[in-house]
Each structure stands twice: as C-alpha cells, then as structure tokens.
Design a protein around this motif. Structure first.
Motif, mmCIF file in Angstrom:
data_model
loop_
_atom_site.group_PDB
_atom_site.id
_atom_site.type_symbol
_atom_site.label_atom_id
_atom_site.label_comp_id
_atom_site.label_asym_id
_atom_site.label_seq_id
_atom_site.Cartn_x
_atom_site.Cartn_y
_atom_site.Cartn_z
ATOM 1 N N ALA A 64 0.835 -1.207 0.000
ATOM 2 C CA ALA A 64 0.000 0.000 0.000
ATOM 3 C C ALA A 64 0.868 1.255 0.000
ATOM 4 N N ASP A 65 1.964 1.238 0.760
ATOM 5 C CA ASP A 65 2.870 2.391 0.758
ATOM 6 C C ASP A 65 3.476 2.604 -0.623
ATOM 7 N N GLU A 66 3.858 1.509 -1.280
ATOM 8 C CA GLU A 66 4.429 1.648 -2.618
ATOM 9 C C GLU A 66 3.403 2.204 -3.600
ATOM 10 N N VAL A 70 3.649 5.694 -5.675
ATOM 11 C CA VAL A 70 3.498 5.788 -7.134
ATOM 12 C C VAL A 70 2.435 6.808 -7.499
ATOM 13 N N ALA A 71 1.291 6.759 -6.789
ATOM 14 C CA ALA A 71 0.232 7.723 -7.075
ATOM 15 C C ALA A 71 0.702 9.150 -6.804
ATOM 16 N N GLU A 72 1.413 9.345 -5.694
ATOM 17 C CA GLU A 72 1.913 10.691 -5.403
ATOM 18 C C GLU A 72 2.919 11.157 -6.463
ATOM 19 N N ARG A 73 3.781 10.242 -6.914
ATOM 20 C CA ARG A 73 4.753 10.613 -7.951
ATOM 21 C C ARG A 73 4.040 10.986 -9.248
ATOM 22 N N VAL A 74 2.989 10.228 -9.598
ATOM 23 C CA VAL A 74 2.242 10.561 -10.811
ATOM 24 C C VAL A 74 1.556 11.904 -10.670
ATOM 25 N N GLU A 75 0.985 12.170 -9.478
ATOM 26 C CA GLU A 75 0.334 13.463 -9.262
ATOM 27 C C GLU A 75 1.336 14.606 -9.356
ATOM 28 N N ARG A 76 2.537 14.393 -8.801
ATOM 29 C CA ARG A 76 3.559 15.453 -8.884
ATOM 30 C C ARG A 76 3.985 15.687 -10.330
ATOM 31 N N GLU A 77 4.164 14.614 -11.090
ATOM 32 C CA GLU A 77 4.554 14.787 -12.483
ATOM 33 C C GLU A 77 3.463 15.470 -13.287
ATOM 34 N N ALA A 78 2.210 15.080 -13.035
ATOM 35 C CA ALA A 78 1.118 15.736 -13.740
ATOM 36 C C ALA A 78 1.025 17.200 -13.361
ATOM 37 N N ASP A 79 1.243 17.500 -12.081
ATOM 38 C CA ASP A 79 1.204 18.891 -11.646
ATOM 39 C C ASP A 79 2.327 19.692 -12.303
ATOM 40 N N LYS A 80 3.526 19.079 -12.421
ATOM 41 C CA LYS A 80 4.639 19.764 -13.081
ATOM 42 C C LYS A 80 4.323 20.040 -14.548
ATOM 43 N N GLU A 112 -1.960 -2.860 -13.309
ATOM 44 C CA GLU A 112 -2.530 -2.990 -11.963
ATOM 45 C C GLU A 112 -2.929 -1.629 -11.408
ATOM 46 N N GLY A 113 -2.116 -0.608 -11.676
ATOM 47 C CA GLY A 113 -2.454 0.733 -11.209
ATOM 48 C C GLY A 113 -3.704 1.263 -11.888
ATOM 49 N N LEU A 114 -3.836 1.022 -13.218
ATOM 50 C CA LEU A 114 -5.047 1.455 -13.925
ATOM 51 C C LEU A 114 -6.286 0.755 -13.372
ATOM 52 N N GLU A 115 -6.152 -0.539 -13.109
ATOM 53 C CA GLU A 115 -7.282 -1.276 -12.544
ATOM 54 C C GLU A 115 -7.654 -0.750 -11.158
ATOM 55 N N SER A 116 -6.636 -0.440 -10.344
ATOM 56 C CA SER A 116 -6.903 0.109 -9.009
ATOM 57 C C SER A 116 -7.539 1.483 -9.100
ATOM 58 N N LEU A 117 -7.043 2.325 -10.043
ATOM 59 C CA LEU A 117 -7.617 3.665 -10.208
ATOM 60 C C LEU A 117 -9.077 3.585 -10.646
ATOM 61 N N HIS A 118 -9.365 2.671 -11.579
ATOM 62 C CA HIS A 118 -10.746 2.504 -12.037
ATOM 63 C C HIS A 118 -11.639 1.998 -10.896
ATOM 64 N N ALA A 119 -11.135 1.046 -10.122
ATOM 65 C CA ALA A 119 -11.921 0.529 -8.992
ATOM 66 C C ALA A 119 -12.165 1.611 -7.946
ATOM 67 N N LEU A 120 -11.155 2.444 -7.680
ATOM 68 C CA LEU A 120 -11.311 3.519 -6.699
ATOM 69 C C LEU A 120 -12.340 4.533 -7.162
#
Length: 304
Positions: A64-66, A70-80, A112-120
């Motif tokens: 869960a931490d990993e 990953v989600a935080e890193r993606v958010e930071r990159e998108a924000d940049k 797996e991340g896309l599936e988790s994002l869609h489920a969330l």
C-alpha cells in the motif's frame, strides 16, 4: 534463540528454523516500533500463527505504501506538466488538456495501477463520496452495509407483523360474521316480556320476604311475652314448628329471588325496547373490536 531446547542443538534444521523465526520477529518488532512512533506496542502472544498474520500485514502495508508513493509521484509529475504548460502559454481547448493529462496518467500507470484507479473511482461514484480517500470510502461502505442490514431486518420484521395482522384480521372478520348471523348471539324476541315479568316477580317476592320477616318478628315477640309456665312446653313446640316451617319457606323464597336476580343481571344495562337493545349490543361489539385492536397493538409492541 531462547526457546532452543538441548535436543535442538543437535538438529541443524530446527536451529535454522528458530533463527529464521527470530529474524522475522526482529523485523516485525522493528516495523511495529516504526508504526507506533514511540508509543508502547501492545502485548500479544508470540506464536507461529501470530507471526504469519503480522508478516502478511506488514507485506500488505508495504504494498500500500508503494502504491501510494506511485500515485503521489504521478500526481507530482502531472502537476509539473500542467504548471509547465501554463508557463509556456499554450492555448487550446480545456477538454483537450484534460484528455492529455488523462492519457499521461494512463501512460505512466501500470495495468494494476489502472485497474486500481478505475476501482477507486467506481467505488467513490457508487458510494457518492466527495473524496477518494480510502478511509472515507471504508467508512461510507461500512455505513451503507450497516444501513442495508438494518433495513433488511426491519423489512423481515414488518413482513412477519403483516402476516400476523392479516391472520388476525381474517379471524376477526370470521368472528364478526358469526356474531352477525349466528342465532345464538341474536336478541330473542321475547326479551322485553321476560325482563318485565322477571322484574315484576322480583318486586313481588321482595315484598313477600319483608312481609314474612315482619310476621316472624312479631311471632317471636308475641311468643316471648305470652308464654305462661303451664303452657310453656306446648306453645314453645308449636311455635318452633311454625317458625321452622316459615323459615324454610322464607329460605325457598330467598333462593328463588336470588336466582331471578341473577337472570335479570344478565340483561343489566340493556334498554327495554328491542331495537334499542340491539343497538346497544352493536355498540358493545364495536367496543370489543377496539379492545382487541388495543390488545394487538400491545402484542405488536412486545414483538418490537
């Protein structure tokens, strides 16, 4: 290592197993100390089942931490990227920018991340929550589950109560039909005449009882004053026989009066007119229905 027995010293496999468990416990203790951040770690039983559960919990926590990193890193990159585009002064349609951001997110996420994002996202929409915070979603899901279970139990209770009320209603209708059509519950045509005759007989017998009581009292008084020593034995015998006969007649009349009074008491409160008596019986039936309804309401309260 403290749990090694003298036999384990001569068993390399058991010694390796004990060392592996000791290393696992050391890792779990370090992880719990980090999670509790200086607070006292609760005491628990140290056995293989507890160690297995704690290892699984630690692994799930690390995953869960990993995923969060990953989600935080993606958010930071998108924000940049968004800030860079705003600084460069790029013009274009807002929907196109949103699609580019979404495409970028999808490109940088694993399957797996896309599936988790869609489920969330689907869970947040289904639960109608303002945020996708996992804790908020968990609380909302628990609340929905509890509400659903409560409603299911209430519905089952209402259905049971409805079935009981329908059964009682059918019984009451059958009883009402019997009261309305059964000749045994109808007022006899001669009720007025019987009531009048019984009342007349009761009044007559009461007057006769008072008359005999007065005669008996006068006889007793006359006997006490008129008896002489010579005729004491004869007069006392005749007076006693007469008194006993009158007393027996008085008891018979009293018994008959009491019987008539019991018969009259059955029709106490009913008017002398036949139609009025029927109306009074109908009114009493309505009161009986109300009493039964109150009884059913009390039973419903007890069931609730």
């Amino acid at each position: 290592m403290d749990s090694l027995t003298p036999q384990d010293l001569f068993s390399p496999s058991k010694a390796r197993q004990q060392r592996a468990q000791a290393a696992d416990w050391a890792q779990i203790d370090s992880w719990l100390s980090y999670k509790y951040a200086g607070r006292t770690v609760p005491t628990f039983e140290r056995n293989e089942e507890t160690l297995k559960v704690l290892r699984e919990l630690a692994s799930a926590n690390e995953r869960a931490d990993e995923e969060r990193m990953v989600a935080e890193r993606v958010e930071r990159e998108a924000d940049k990227e968004m800030k860079a585009r705003s600084k460069d002064g790029e013009d274009g349609d807002g929907d196109g920018d949103g699609e580019d951001i979404l495409a970028t997110l999808r490109h940088h996420l694993t399957d797996e991340g896309l599936e988790s994002l869609h489920a969330l996202a689907s869970t947040a929409i289904a639960l109608n929550t303002p945020t996708t915070n996992p804790e908020t979603l968990a609380h909302a899901l628990i609340a929905h589950t509890s509400t659903s279970q409560t409603l299911t139990n209430n519905l089952a209770h209402i259905r049971t109560l409805q079935s009981y009320l329908q059964h009682q209603q059918s019984l009451l209708r059958a009883q009402l039909t019997a009261l309305q059509h059964d000749p045994a519950f109808s007022t006899p045509p001669s009720i007025q005449r019987q009531t009048t005759e019984q009342v007349r007989q009761t009044k007559h017998l009461r007057s006769r009882i008072r008359e005999y009581e007065d005669k008996l009292s006068s006889l007793q008084n006359g006997q006490r004053s008129a008896v002489t020593p010579a005729s004491k034995n004869v007069s006392s015998t005749e007076a006693i026989a007469d008194m006993l006969e009158q007393q027996a007649e008085l008891e018979a009349l009293r018994t008959k009066v009491e019987s008539l009074e019991r018969e009259v008491a059955r029709f106490a409160g009913l008017p002398a007119d036949r139609e009025a008596a029927r109306k009074e019986v109908a009114r009493l039936e309505v009161e009986l229905d109300e009493v039964r309804k109150r009884r059913d309401a009390l039973f419903e309260g007890l069931v609730g």
